[in-house]
Design an enzyme around this catalytic site. Sequence first.
Site, PDB file in Angstrom:
ATOM      1  N   TRP A 357      15.963   9.388   2.179  1.00  0.00           N
ATOM      2  CA  TRP A 357      17.221   8.395   1.906  1.00  0.00           C
ATOM      3  C   TRP A 357      16.492   7.188   1.442  1.00  0.00           C
ATOM      4  CZ3 TRP A 357      18.206   3.827   5.621  1.00  0.00           C
ATOM      5  CH2 TRP A 357      17.386   4.000   6.526  1.00  0.00           C
ATOM      6  N   ASP A 358      15.171   6.939   1.426  1.00  0.00           N
ATOM      7  CA  ASP A 358      14.585   5.748   0.917  1.00  0.00           C
ATOM      8  C   ASP A 358      15.098   5.436  -0.506  1.00  0.00           C
ATOM      9  OD1 ASP A 358      12.970   6.910   3.105  1.00  0.00           O
ATOM     10  OD2 ASP A 358      11.048   6.310   2.025  1.00  0.00           O
ATOM     11  N   GLU A 488      13.199   5.953  14.110  1.00  0.00           N
ATOM     12  CA  GLU A 488      12.941   7.334  14.572  1.00  0.00           C
ATOM     13  C   GLU A 488      12.003   7.300  15.931  1.00  0.00           C
ATOM     14  OE1 GLU A 488      11.025   8.441  10.885  1.00  0.00           O
ATOM     15  OE2 GLU A 488      12.731   9.775  10.239  1.00  0.00           O
ATOM     16  N   LYS A 601      10.726   1.336  15.544  1.00  0.00           N
ATOM     17  CA  LYS A 601      10.082   1.649  14.338  1.00  0.00           C
ATOM     18  C   LYS A 601      10.364   0.812  13.248  1.00  0.00           C
ATOM     19  CE  LYS A 601       8.451   5.654  11.448  1.00  0.00           C
ATOM     20  NZ  LYS A 601       8.735   6.940  11.246  1.00  0.00           N
ATOM     21  N   GLN A 602      11.469   0.799  12.863  1.00  0.00           N
ATOM     22  CA  GLN A 602      12.108  -0.010  11.782  1.00  0.00           C
ATOM     23  C   GLN A 602      13.624  -0.242  11.871  1.00  0.00           C
ATOM     24  OE1 GLN A 602      12.105   4.058   9.517  1.00  0.00           O
ATOM     25  NE2 GLN A 602      13.590   2.718   8.287  1.00  0.00           N
TER      26      GLN A 602
END
Lengths: 775, 775
Positions: A357-358, A488, A601-602
């Site tokens: 999905w990047d 994640e 994480k992000q």
Amino acid sequence: MNNYYRKDKWLIIEDGFHPEMNRESESIFSLGNGYMGQRANFEEQYSGDSLQGTYVAGVYYPDKTRVGWWKNGYPEYFAKVLNTPNWIGIDLSVNGKEVNLSSAKIISFSRILNMKEGYLERSFKIHVSRSKTIEINSRRFISMAETDLGLIKYSVKSVDFEGRLDFGVYLNADVRNEDTNFGKKFWKEVRREVKAGSGYLITKTLKTDFHVATGMNFIFEKDNETIPVTPDIVSREKYISNTFTVSIKPGEECTLYKYVSVLSSLNSPKELLADDLKQRLKEAVAKGYNKLFQDHVEAWENIWSTSDVVIEGDIAAQQAIRFNIFHLNQTYTGKDERLNIGPKGFTGEKYGGCTYWDTEAFGLPFFLKTADQKVGRNLLLYRYKHLEKSVANAEKLGFKNGAALYPMVTMNGEECHNEWEITFEEIHRNGAIAFAVFNYIRHTGDKEYMSDYGLEVLIGISRFWSQRTTYSQNLKKYVILGVTGPNEYENNVNNNWYTNTLAVWTLSYCLQNIEILKVENSGKLKALFEKTNFNYESETSRWKMLISEMYFPFDPKNNIFLQQDGFLDKELMPANEIPADEKPINQHWSWDRILRSCFIKQADVIQGLYFFEDKFDTETIRRNFDFYEPMTVHESSLSACIHSIIASRIGRIEKAYELYLRTARLDLDDYNSEVSDGLHITSMAGTWLAIVEGFGGMRIQDNAIRLNPFIPIKWQSYSFNSRFRGVLFKVKVTKTDVIVNNLSEDALQLIIWGKNYQLEGSENLVVKLQMDFPA
Amino acid sequence: MNNYYRKDKWLIIEDGFHPEMNRESESIFSLGNGYMGQRANFEEQYSGDSLQGTYVAGVYYPDKTRVGWWKNGYPEYFAKVLNTPNWIGIDLSVNGKEVNLSSAKIISFSRILNMKEGYLERSFKIHVSRSKTIEINSRRFISMAETDLGLIKYSVKSVDFEGRLDFGVYLNADVRNEDTNFGKKFWKEVRREVKAGSGYLITKTLKTDFHVATGMNFIFEKDNETIPVTPDIVSREKYISNTFTVSIKPGEECTLYKYVSVLSSLNSPKELLADDLKQRLKEAVAKGYNKLFQDHVEAWENIWSTSDVVIEGDIAAQQAIRFNIFHLNQTYTGKDERLNIGPKGFTGEKYGGCTYWDTEAFGLPFFLKTADQKVGRNLLLYRYKHLEKSVANAEKLGFKNGAALYPMVTMNGEECHNEWEITFEEIHRNGAIAFAVFNYIRHTGDKEYMSDYGLEVLIGISRFWSQRTTYSQNLKKYVILGVTGPNEYENNVNNNWYTNTLAVWTLSYCLQNIEILKVENSGKLKALFEKTNFNYESETSRWKMLISEMYFPFDPKNNIFLQQDGFLDKELMPANEIPADEKPINQHWSWDRILRSCFIKQADVIQGLYFFEDKFDTETIRRNFDFYEPMTVHESSLSACIHSIIASRIGRIEKAYELYLRTARLDLDDYNSEVSDGLHITSMAGTWLAIVEGFGGMRIQDNAIRLNPFIPIKWQSYSFNSRFRGVLFKVKVTKTDVIVNNLSEDALQLIIWGKNYQLEGSENLVVKLQMDFPA
């Protein structure tokens, strides 16, 4: 962070030979042109540590999966971009002794990546005996103008040596991937031909039956004059070579021009590959090295003219952003809708060169802003063509009636990932693919795309959201249970705010476009309803109910959106309390410890605020940022850029710059000690966005380009080129002004700090810089 | 459910040969004696489908793990019980044609497992030509009296055939496991010797270097007279054989007695194995087949005298319960504290023969009630000896200061499992190991065990709970986040009620025993504190705080304990709404669908109510049972028995019987079509408990045996033998009475429906049956 490469505006420079850094440099100096690419391996033999890597986009192998524990619905294989036949090989011996930098007595060595002109140059001087010395210079490029061509100019100059040089000019298809699951080789030879001065290999992949034809021709010169050579021929399975010997005297220079063409069955019929290849090589040799190089440089000039970012006052930043733009354009050029952007591009094997999905979250916005709209369109068509397989994928998981779940990781539309918490649960990816349709149309204005392709994808994804949602009697709301968000470091959570938000947005956007098409072209809509077996009454009424009755976790005390149910039950603490020797936590902590920690994480909630910024006021964004960012460890390469953009948005200039620094030179300075595996191509797009959307504050608003720029204190000025609905424009921000140049014929609508401007074709605009931010 | 085997009180009977059922029958008719075991493979060659299986307890191989995605803390290998050298082999040819049931013309065939006397008998009659017939009878047992011995009596009788028989009596160590991760063979030959009438193989395992010596001797008889034979010798790597030819006439019978001894380096020094083996074979032959068989039968009589269950009026139930008791005793005899109970015993390769929490939750209570207390003690010592490795395991996951996390799956104390949601999160297993200490002591009264071993284990586990607990500012309580409960159809949940309950119980029990030891033997306590580096003040005060401030999820509306946070947010529905063709859901649904459903794999809250029944009144148990049981799919073989016991507890007699039926003949009728892999040994203990604790209502209460019996309507009577603190007693329940016989010298304290009795040595008691249940 290693500060290993010399800083320069247009060059990446490695000074001196450091074998322990070779894998890193092989990644950094990689070449590519969207069609093919390769790591910066050496032409001559090298027995030191190296990751051999030559890749052809779209040529992959379905490597049988190895998992310890199987679950229903797991995929059978992980698709892998293949190490394709190595075409750079040039053996060199001096008086019978092989030149090999692993054992050579090196006097000097440098490797240079010229990003402006798109070539790799390697120069080294070695002792060939106690007192005698030669110099070797190799320049290599993969043509941006004629994408099947790769060229090498390999020169050997004697300083004071007199004697024999043995050359071996070869192609080698006996290659393997380092990361095979069962140690297998993936290539079979189909055909081989070699004669004096030229030859080719045709090989095919097991299972997928891709045929790749790799051919070479070479010209030999001494002191700039072509010398005929009569080589010996070597021909064995998967390998061909021409070997010949020449003599050299002090001051003389021998130069080998190796012309390579790589064709594949993706673009040529298998039975014509050999003839096509010979023809291409003939044309290339006829054109000559210099002309081919000049065409290649012109193609790069063209790219830079629409995507360059110029930063004055910070050479490290200047080098870094060009490095990122350079590799993005080497990886994907948007010419072929069957291709996509692997997270490592052509720079390594990791992630198998697959699509994540990047692409939609990071790659697409970059290309929408810097490239022709057909580039973005092809990225969307890639997914459109996978719609059927996404429906099949959803069916495997028990969904029905055309619900589509796009894969987490894919090459050809089939799911390749097999961790249940991701494969089955990281379903927000589906929303990113829906969002990409919206993003493409708002950038390009290509409304036809919606009725031709977009709406069909939106219906499939909406159906998935509709079926994935359950009713909670307890909450008297609809809920989405058992998901993994972009963060994640949480698995199998309930009501991830970002996912629920995306789901409801998809349903609304799809409904809205159904209503638009009903008015604008009811025939087309009817055909689409028939094709998708769409039940207007029942499906839209369920969607409307979900939109109005979806549950969103919220914390009234802090007045923030909750990342997921129960997030507040964790022990909350800032990430800066993690001991330095335990970072990154994903390399030091067991998975359960990561999961039960609060660390992020992000961007997760923040990713939602980024996508749907218009829906939230600045205070809301600020509160959520201040709550979540301190707990964020940014252990995904995609994290810092989004946070930087949002920090810019809420006027946290220092924070924005700090976060930008974490992403800008991620690979060049090898922050995470993993560049040896390849570069973080998709995160590079994030860096560009951190400048343009972050510092520049560029958005699309009311069919216009909005700018709310500021300038980092360290910088003198920065400028970027961008596109909006066919108009190319340049924005320059100095310490005092914002200067916008319209580089096209058509007018550009602008909103700068809330004020509207219309910039006619070729017109310029100067507005005083204003460093405070509107709410 | 297949109803394949003929019903009989003491026998399992297979009539007729059905090759498609052969793997199932190989499991069902397995033999073992705790020291070794084997599947019911044929002695003569068989080229049909078969799972060759011969096992020696404790001999395993650490098979390198294959996982797709690695996490910090994952184990390197999965330990596997090995297929050991095959010692049953007897080749037979008739006039040069190999006897092989895969191709033979079979006239009749039967396989019988005699559970009373512990042997396997196979009889078949085949045509050896168009009109001629022979009969073969093979009886095999693995001695319960001399555990290294296996005996075969193999008879060939001619009905009307005259001609030649060729025998080959062999040992074969060239065996492999079906489930190897990399297809490797695990054995190397160390030594081999063979002569006329005897021979042996010594082989060793790779990596673990277990040496196994397998030796044979044989005697040949014709019409009951020993005949000397002069065999040819075959000797090749990992294989020895004696082959010889005899003639046979109509009416004659040839009988081969094969004596086998299996020794291993677990019990003998490697260098003495060959000599020891020869000595053992000499002794065995001297004793003779009949005497060895008689000793074996007596050993089984002994076992049955303390563990038999007699059911009158239901032959299927009678057969089933004996089948279960039989296999439990074949699997584990408690003689060696290094051994444990693999979920499949010696009946297959699945689960690698490793130890799971099944042992503490199901195996231990069975053996505590039916075997000498040293059997239960050895099961506990097994874990005690793994304490150090459990501390190391916890350290790998970031725990400190002697915290112990026992592995989910283990052979030697090291963790073998690698799914993060289980390995790292299914931590309730740790509580089951603490509970086992309590359970052992309440059954045996062996209080010394606590101060010698138990308390040290409890401290390690308590420390784990203490560190695994975090404080929730939000809830103002301590919480246990990110766990998987016994219901593995939920992963990574917060505050699993069962786990939190076990944790708090462990802390309390440990504290309580520290205080007891302080009074009773402060010196011993001091030594233990020193050994464990125990900080009394800080550790016990933290534990006390956790005990008083732990969070337990609760639903006030239904007045039930919540399986975990957020359970009520699911779509709740009874399991009987699942379409029949989607069951079992673990074979039909994707994992995410299972996870977000409300369906429960096995007892979770109910497991807690079972362990801590005393703490809850009947109404509480009933409410929780009525809430959870309807959503339970019982897709673990360990589920139905616990639910049956609790259904009995709350007076749901029909439900209890229905659930009992699901577990009683699980393997015999192959409910889940997986008996070909092996039997569900640990769940067999659950069936016994369903009768004794369920129907019999047997508990330990106030240092007495409590009985609240009822009798299933279909049954005439049932009786069981059991033990309590050294006293053996028998309970018989008829339609009208409860009869208790004290079979020992010492007095037995009894509570029957709340009334106290003291039963002196050898005394009997008859109490009228009362079918209603006290609250």
